[in-house]
Design a protein around this motif. Structure first.
Motif, mmCIF file in Angstrom:
data_model
loop_
_atom_site.group_PDB
_atom_site.id
_atom_site.type_symbol
_atom_site.label_atom_id
_atom_site.label_comp_id
_atom_site.label_asym_id
_atom_site.label_seq_id
_atom_site.Cartn_x
_atom_site.Cartn_y
_atom_site.Cartn_z
ATOM 1 N N MET A 294 0.819 -1.204 0.000
ATOM 2 C CA MET A 294 0.000 0.000 0.000
ATOM 3 C C MET A 294 0.858 1.261 0.000
ATOM 4 S SD MET A 294 -2.927 1.421 0.070
ATOM 5 C CE MET A 294 -3.871 2.770 0.656
ATOM 6 N N LEU A 295 1.923 1.285 0.821
ATOM 7 C CA LEU A 295 2.767 2.469 0.878
ATOM 8 C C LEU A 295 3.410 2.768 -0.469
ATOM 9 C CD1 LEU A 295 4.574 2.124 4.335
ATOM 10 C CD2 LEU A 295 2.604 3.519 3.748
ATOM 11 N N ASP A 296 3.772 1.747 -1.220
ATOM 12 C CA ASP A 296 4.422 1.971 -2.506
ATOM 13 C C ASP A 296 3.500 2.630 -3.528
ATOM 14 O OD1 ASP A 296 6.841 1.012 -1.663
ATOM 15 O OD2 ASP A 296 6.408 -1.041 -2.276
ATOM 16 N N LEU A 297 2.198 2.479 -3.376
ATOM 17 C CA LEU A 297 1.261 3.082 -4.312
ATOM 18 C C LEU A 297 1.298 4.602 -4.242
ATOM 19 C CD1 LEU A 297 -1.860 0.779 -3.826
ATOM 20 C CD2 LEU A 297 -0.235 0.758 -5.731
ATOM 21 N N LEU A 298 1.654 5.130 -3.074
ATOM 22 C CA LEU A 298 1.656 6.570 -2.874
ATOM 23 C C LEU A 298 3.029 7.198 -3.036
ATOM 24 C CD1 LEU A 298 -0.582 6.614 0.318
ATOM 25 C CD2 LEU A 298 -1.285 7.144 -2.015
ATOM 26 N N ALA A 299 4.061 6.407 -3.174
ATOM 27 C CA ALA A 299 5.432 6.910 -3.126
ATOM 28 C C ALA A 299 6.020 7.168 -4.506
ATOM 29 C CB ALA A 299 6.299 5.932 -2.354
ATOM 30 N N ASP A 300 5.242 7.687 -5.424
ATOM 31 C CA ASP A 300 5.812 7.975 -6.733
ATOM 32 C C ASP A 300 6.403 9.386 -6.743
ATOM 33 O OD1 ASP A 300 3.714 9.747 -6.999
ATOM 34 O OD2 ASP A 300 2.644 8.558 -8.472
ATOM 35 N N ASP A 301 6.969 9.759 -7.843
ATOM 36 C CA ASP A 301 7.604 11.065 -7.960
ATOM 37 C C ASP A 301 6.740 12.033 -8.756
ATOM 38 O OD1 ASP A 301 9.773 10.312 -6.462
ATOM 39 O OD2 ASP A 301 10.935 9.659 -8.189
ATOM 40 N N SER A 302 5.443 11.954 -8.571
ATOM 41 C CA SER A 302 4.525 12.816 -9.309
ATOM 42 C C SER A 302 4.737 14.277 -8.947
ATOM 43 C CB SER A 302 3.077 12.448 -9.003
ATOM 44 O OG SER A 302 2.795 11.153 -9.453
ATOM 45 N N LEU B 114 15.444 11.981 3.046
ATOM 46 C CA LEU B 114 14.006 12.181 2.862
ATOM 47 C C LEU B 114 13.531 11.762 1.474
ATOM 48 C CD1 LEU B 114 13.584 15.648 4.628
ATOM 49 C CD2 LEU B 114 12.990 13.384 5.530
ATOM 50 N N ALA B 115 14.405 11.836 0.488
ATOM 51 C CA ALA B 115 14.038 11.486 -0.885
ATOM 52 C C ALA B 115 13.732 10.003 -1.052
ATOM 53 C CB ALA B 115 15.142 11.909 -1.851
ATOM 54 N N THR B 116 14.080 9.181 -0.075
ATOM 55 C CA THR B 116 13.733 7.756 -0.152
ATOM 56 C C THR B 116 12.233 7.553 -0.018
ATOM 57 O OG1 THR B 116 13.929 7.364 2.232
ATOM 58 C CG2 THR B 116 15.941 7.092 0.893
ATOM 59 N N ARG B 117 11.542 8.554 0.548
ATOM 60 C CA ARG B 117 10.087 8.549 0.753
ATOM 61 C C ARG B 117 9.605 7.561 1.830
ATOM 62 N NH1 ARG B 117 11.107 12.372 -1.929
ATOM 63 N NH2 ARG B 117 10.745 12.633 -4.128
ATOM 64 N N HIS B 118 10.556 6.904 2.517
ATOM 65 C CA HIS B 118 10.180 5.958 3.573
ATOM 66 C C HIS B 118 11.056 6.164 4.802
ATOM 67 C CE1 HIS B 118 8.605 3.869 -0.007
ATOM 68 N NE2 HIS B 118 7.681 3.442 0.824
ATOM 69 N N SER B 119 10.500 5.837 5.965
ATOM 70 C CA SER B 119 11.281 5.849 7.199
ATOM 71 C C SER B 119 12.345 4.757 7.131
ATOM 72 C CB SER B 119 10.363 5.612 8.399
ATOM 73 O OG SER B 119 9.777 4.325 8.320
ATOM 74 N N PRO B 120 13.394 4.858 7.947
ATOM 75 C CA PRO B 120 14.429 3.810 7.942
ATOM 76 C C PRO B 120 13.865 2.405 8.189
ATOM 77 C CG PRO B 120 15.198 5.713 9.157
ATOM 78 C CD PRO B 120 13.745 5.956 8.833
ATOM 79 N N GLN B 121 12.808 2.308 8.987
ATOM 80 C CA GLN B 121 12.186 1.010 9.259
ATOM 81 C C GLN B 121 11.276 0.550 8.120
ATOM 82 O OE1 GLN B 121 11.894 3.709 11.290
ATOM 83 N NE2 GLN B 121 13.456 3.169 12.792
ATOM 84 N N GLY B 122 10.924 1.469 7.226
ATOM 85 C CA GLY B 122 10.073 1.134 6.099
ATOM 86 C C GLY B 122 8.590 1.088 6.418
ATOM 87 N N GLU C 255 6.773 3.812 7.510
ATOM 88 C CA GLU C 255 6.149 5.116 7.335
ATOM 89 C C GLU C 255 6.442 5.619 5.926
ATOM 90 O OE1 GLU C 255 6.877 6.666 11.917
ATOM 91 O OE2 GLU C 255 7.827 7.701 10.260
ATOM 92 N N LEU C 256 5.460 6.281 5.346
ATOM 93 C CA LEU C 256 5.626 6.904 4.044
ATOM 94 C C LEU C 256 5.860 8.395 4.273
ATOM 95 C CD1 LEU C 256 5.440 6.759 0.947
ATOM 96 C CD2 LEU C 256 2.993 7.172 1.190
ATOM 97 N N TRP C 257 6.919 8.929 3.707
ATOM 98 C CA TRP C 257 7.238 10.343 3.855
ATOM 99 C C TRP C 257 6.915 11.061 2.564
ATOM 100 C CZ3 TRP C 257 12.837 9.629 6.089
ATOM 101 C CH2 TRP C 257 12.748 9.194 7.415
ATOM 102 N N LEU C 258 6.002 11.997 2.628
ATOM 103 C CA LEU C 258 5.619 12.783 1.457
ATOM 104 C C LEU C 258 6.137 14.209 1.644
ATOM 105 C CD1 LEU C 258 1.978 11.479 0.967
ATOM 106 C CD2 LEU C 258 4.064 10.745 -0.205
ATOM 107 N N LYS C 259 7.412 14.400 1.426
ATOM 108 C CA LYS C 259 8.050 15.709 1.554
ATOM 109 C C LYS C 259 8.125 16.343 0.179
ATOM 110 C CE LYS C 259 8.979 15.202 5.916
ATOM 111 N NZ LYS C 259 8.459 16.071 6.948
ATOM 112 N N HIS C 260 7.739 17.612 0.097
ATOM 113 C CA HIS C 260 7.683 18.301 -1.188
ATOM 114 C C HIS C 260 8.290 19.696 -1.101
ATOM 115 C CE1 HIS C 260 4.736 15.149 -1.856
ATOM 116 N NE2 HIS C 260 4.903 15.365 -3.145
ATOM 117 N N ALA C 261 8.643 20.221 -2.234
ATOM 118 C CA ALA C 261 9.053 21.616 -2.381
ATOM 119 C C ALA C 261 7.987 22.303 -3.210
ATOM 120 C CB ALA C 261 10.405 21.712 -3.075
#
Length: 100
Positions: free
Chosen positions: A1-9, A60-68, A70-76
């Motif tokens: 599920m987390l991978d579905l949201l972790a694209d580079d859109s 942060l660009a990995t889009r995931h926490s070190p444990q994998g 959490e999904l990180w959605l950091k943007h500019a």
């Protein structure tokens, strides 16, 4: 599920682009984020230098926490609104802002 949201859109409107945060953004954002006044009410210190910020953005660009778990959605945020800076003859046509 987390991978579905972790694209580079990139999300874009006429005046704004929301880009996934990348290490390359550090060069543009460091001067703004180095201002200690930004940290008056948050429990962090400014990054020591641009290289430190770039290294943080690399993580942060990995889009995931070190444990994998959490999904990180950091943007500019990149704006194309024309504005004025301290010199009234200088026009700003592209501004980059961090977005949690």
């Amino acid at each position: 599920m987390l991978d579905l949201l972790a694209d580079d859109s990139v999300l874009e409107t006429e005046r704004l682009r929301l880009e996934p945060l990348l290490p390359e953004h550090a060069a543009h954002l460091f001067p703004v984020l180095a201002d200690p006044r930004l940290y008056t009410y948050i429990p962090e210190e400014p990054m020591a230098d641009q290289a430190a910020l770039r290294q943080r953005y690399q993580r942060l660009a990995t889009r995931h926490s070190p444990q994998g778990d959490e999904l990180w959605l950091k943007h500019a945020i990149v704006t194309s609104i024309v504005g004025r800076v301290s010199d009234p003859t200088t026009r700003v046509t592209r501004t980059l802002l961090p977005f949690p």
